[in-house]
Design a protein around this motif. Structure first.
Motif, PDB file in Angstrom:
ATOM      1  N   ARG A 132       0.928  10.635  11.644  1.00  0.00           N
ATOM      2  CA  ARG A 132       0.261  11.030  12.879  1.00  0.00           C
ATOM      3  C   ARG A 132       0.136  10.156  14.036  1.00  0.00           C
ATOM      4  NH1 ARG A 132      -3.509  12.914   9.376  1.00  0.00           N
ATOM      5  NH2 ARG A 132      -5.129  11.353  10.001  1.00  0.00           N
ATOM      6  N   HIS A 133       0.467   8.700  13.644  1.00  0.00           N
ATOM      7  CA  HIS A 133       0.399   7.575  14.771  1.00  0.00           C
ATOM      8  C   HIS A 133       1.562   7.121  15.178  1.00  0.00           C
ATOM      9  CE1 HIS A 133      -4.063   8.006  13.813  1.00  0.00           C
ATOM     10  NE2 HIS A 133      -4.193   7.545  14.826  1.00  0.00           N
ATOM     11  N   GLY A 134       2.654   7.923  14.700  1.00  0.00           N
ATOM     12  CA  GLY A 134       4.042   7.623  15.088  1.00  0.00           C
ATOM     13  C   GLY A 134       4.856   6.578  14.121  1.00  0.00           C
ATOM     14  N   TRP A 135       4.110   6.088  13.088  1.00  0.00           N
ATOM     15  CA  TRP A 135       4.809   5.141  12.034  1.00  0.00           C
ATOM     16  C   TRP A 135       5.720   5.903  11.208  1.00  0.00           C
ATOM     17  CZ3 TRP A 135       3.649  -0.209  12.011  1.00  0.00           C
ATOM     18  CH2 TRP A 135       2.584  -0.557  12.983  1.00  0.00           C
ATOM     19  N   LEU A 136       6.890   5.400  11.187  1.00  0.00           N
ATOM     20  CA  LEU A 136       8.072   6.227  10.290  1.00  0.00           C
ATOM     21  C   LEU A 136       8.511   5.299   9.085  1.00  0.00           C
ATOM     22  CD1 LEU A 136      10.236   7.302  13.609  1.00  0.00           C
ATOM     23  CD2 LEU A 136       8.329   8.564  12.482  1.00  0.00           C
ATOM     24  N   GLU A 137       8.725   6.007   8.025  1.00  0.00           N
ATOM     25  CA  GLU A 137       9.328   5.291   6.902  1.00  0.00           C
ATOM     26  C   GLU A 137      10.734   4.798   7.466  1.00  0.00           C
ATOM     27  OE1 GLU A 137       8.772   6.698   2.879  1.00  0.00           O
ATOM     28  OE2 GLU A 137       7.431   8.498   3.987  1.00  0.00           O
ATOM     29  N   ASP A 138      10.841   3.670   7.034  1.00  0.00           N
ATOM     30  CA  ASP A 138      12.491   3.009   7.337  1.00  0.00           C
ATOM     31  C   ASP A 138      13.201   3.111   6.055  1.00  0.00           C
ATOM     32  OD1 ASP A 138      11.681   0.840   6.139  1.00  0.00           O
ATOM     33  OD2 ASP A 138      11.999  -0.435   7.652  1.00  0.00           O
ATOM     34  N   GLY A 139      12.817   3.235   4.604  1.00  0.00           N
ATOM     35  CA  GLY A 139      13.624   3.199   3.715  1.00  0.00           C
ATOM     36  C   GLY A 139      13.342   2.000   2.750  1.00  0.00           C
ATOM     37  N   ALA A 140      12.727   1.165   3.320  1.00  0.00           N
ATOM     38  CA  ALA A 140      12.665  -0.040   2.513  1.00  0.00           C
ATOM     39  C   ALA A 140      11.527  -0.097   1.689  1.00  0.00           C
ATOM     40  CB  ALA A 140      12.335  -1.454   3.649  1.00  0.00           C
ATOM     41  N   ILE A 141      11.688  -0.732   0.194  1.00  0.00           N
ATOM     42  CA  ILE A 141      10.715  -0.769  -0.543  1.00  0.00           C
ATOM     43  C   ILE A 141      10.318  -2.292  -1.089  1.00  0.00           C
ATOM     44  CG2 ILE A 141      11.062   1.605  -1.312  1.00  0.00           C
ATOM     45  CD1 ILE A 141      12.233   0.294  -3.829  1.00  0.00           C
ATOM     46  N   LYS A 142       9.126  -2.552  -1.523  1.00  0.00           N
ATOM     47  CA  LYS A 142       8.878  -3.575  -2.276  1.00  0.00           C
ATOM     48  C   LYS A 142       8.161  -3.467  -3.279  1.00  0.00           C
ATOM     49  CE  LYS A 142       4.924  -5.487   0.460  1.00  0.00           C
ATOM     50  NZ  LYS A 142       4.436  -6.751   1.024  1.00  0.00           N
ATOM     51  N   ILE A 143       8.249  -4.283  -4.425  1.00  0.00           N
ATOM     52  CA  ILE A 143       7.427  -4.340  -5.544  1.00  0.00           C
ATOM     53  C   ILE A 143       6.819  -5.710  -5.690  1.00  0.00           C
ATOM     54  CG2 ILE A 143       7.430  -4.107  -8.163  1.00  0.00           C
ATOM     55  CD1 ILE A 143       9.893  -2.291  -7.908  1.00  0.00           C
ATOM     56  N   GLU A 144       5.270  -5.534  -5.734  1.00  0.00           N
ATOM     57  CA  GLU A 144       4.518  -6.622  -5.600  1.00  0.00           C
ATOM     58  C   GLU A 144       3.752  -6.845  -7.026  1.00  0.00           C
ATOM     59  OE1 GLU A 144       0.718  -8.319  -3.187  1.00  0.00           O
ATOM     60  OE2 GLU A 144       1.897  -6.985  -2.287  1.00  0.00           O
ATOM     61  N   GLU A 145       3.959  -7.888  -7.630  1.00  0.00           N
ATOM     62  CA  GLU A 145       3.391  -8.167  -8.956  1.00  0.00           C
ATOM     63  C   GLU A 145       2.112  -9.181  -9.099  1.00  0.00           C
ATOM     64  OE1 GLU A 145       4.477  -7.176 -11.840  1.00  0.00           O
ATOM     65  OE2 GLU A 145       6.388  -6.240 -11.046  1.00  0.00           O
ATOM     66  N   ARG A 146       0.983  -8.507  -9.046  1.00  0.00           N
ATOM     67  CA  ARG A 146      -0.184  -9.067  -9.101  1.00  0.00           C
ATOM     68  C   ARG A 146      -0.723  -9.140 -10.793  1.00  0.00           C
ATOM     69  NH1 ARG A 146      -3.663  -6.814  -4.037  1.00  0.00           N
ATOM     70  NH2 ARG A 146      -1.944  -7.375  -2.451  1.00  0.00           N
ATOM     71  N   PRO A 147      -1.748  -9.892 -10.778  1.00  0.00           N
ATOM     72  CA  PRO A 147      -2.250  -9.632 -12.205  1.00  0.00           C
ATOM     73  C   PRO A 147      -2.888  -8.448 -12.668  1.00  0.00           C
ATOM     74  CG  PRO A 147      -3.221 -11.792 -11.085  1.00  0.00           C
ATOM     75  CD  PRO A 147      -2.527 -10.954  -9.966  1.00  0.00           C
ATOM     76  N   GLN A 148      -2.374  -7.891 -13.699  1.00  0.00           N
ATOM     77  CA  GLN A 148      -2.737  -6.656 -14.229  1.00  0.00           C
ATOM     78  C   GLN A 148      -2.243  -5.548 -13.458  1.00  0.00           C
ATOM     79  OE1 GLN A 148      -6.954  -6.434 -14.675  1.00  0.00           O
ATOM     80  NE2 GLN A 148      -7.149  -8.128 -16.083  1.00  0.00           N
ATOM     81  N   LEU A 149      -1.398  -5.483 -12.390  1.00  0.00           N
ATOM     82  CA  LEU A 149      -0.869  -4.406 -11.806  1.00  0.00           C
ATOM     83  C   LEU A 149       0.498  -4.675 -11.181  1.00  0.00           C
ATOM     84  CD1 LEU A 149      -2.318  -3.123  -8.710  1.00  0.00           C
ATOM     85  CD2 LEU A 149      -3.368  -5.372  -9.711  1.00  0.00           C
ATOM     86  N   THR A 150       1.256  -3.604 -11.139  1.00  0.00           N
ATOM     87  CA  THR A 150       2.291  -3.605 -10.231  1.00  0.00           C
ATOM     88  C   THR A 150       2.223  -2.760  -8.969  1.00  0.00           C
ATOM     89  OG1 THR A 150       3.673  -4.301 -11.984  1.00  0.00           O
ATOM     90  CG2 THR A 150       4.993  -3.625 -10.048  1.00  0.00           C
TER      91      THR A 150
END
Length: 174
Positions: free
Chosen positions: A144-162
């Motif tokens: 709604r505020h004009g922010w568009l997906e650009d196809g980039a992804i990231k996976i962030e590893e943290r203790p007990q969760l991804t």
């Protein structure tokens, strides 16, 4: 509804920022992150982290903004220059959260507008942010505020969760 004020965070805001941080994660990420992780979030631990962040911001930081209504902190946004290798020339919204009790009251909108303005004033024509996959409420808000997906992804590893996140971008000035 009382007026909303946006201002720079102060050291004494750390506990309130942490409370919003924990409550918003617990509400927004229910079903997306293991419930035991959400239940184990500690306001005290987050507050200690926020005291450090506010005392010694990242060199890339453009600050942390808070939304206050009736002398109550109802949201925050942390922002700065981009930290991703392919986004170093861009601004970045590092995090933006509103207390669940303040959802759909304009707090998120005001914080995002103020963050965009500060990023633009710092000389960035474009900005990005990361959204947890499956967070449909956030995706709809940013769209709604004009922010568009650009196809980039990231996976962030943290203790007990991804955390698997996708990036949204916005051109801030022409």
């Amino acid at each position: 509804m009382s007026p909303l004020a946006i201002r720079d965070a102060r050291a004494e805001d750390a506990d309130d920022i942490a409370g919003v941080h924990v409550r918003s994660w617990q509400a927004a990420y229910r079903g997306l992150i293991d419930q035991s992780v959400l239940d184990g979030l500690s306001v005290d631990e987050r507050a200690a982290g926020w005291r450090r962040i506010l005392a010694e911001p990242l060199p890339t930081s453009l600050g942390t903004l808070v939304a206050v209504r009736d002398d109550r902190l109802v949201g925050w946004a942390s922002l700065g220059s981009g930290r991703d290798p392919d986004g170093l020339a861009d601004g970045e919204v590092y995090g933006i959260y509103a207390d669940p009790s303040a959802w759909s009251t304009g707090a998120g909108h005001a914080l995002l507008a103020a963050a965009e303005q500060r990023i633009t004033e710092a000389g960035h024509d474009r900005a990005y942010l990361w959204v947890l996959d499956g967070n449909e409420r956030a995706d709809a808000f940013y769209a709604r505020h004009g922010w568009l997906e650009d196809g980039a992804i990231k996976i962030e590893e943290r203790p007990q969760l991804t955390l698997r996140e996708h990036r949204r971008v916005k051109t801030l000035s022409a």
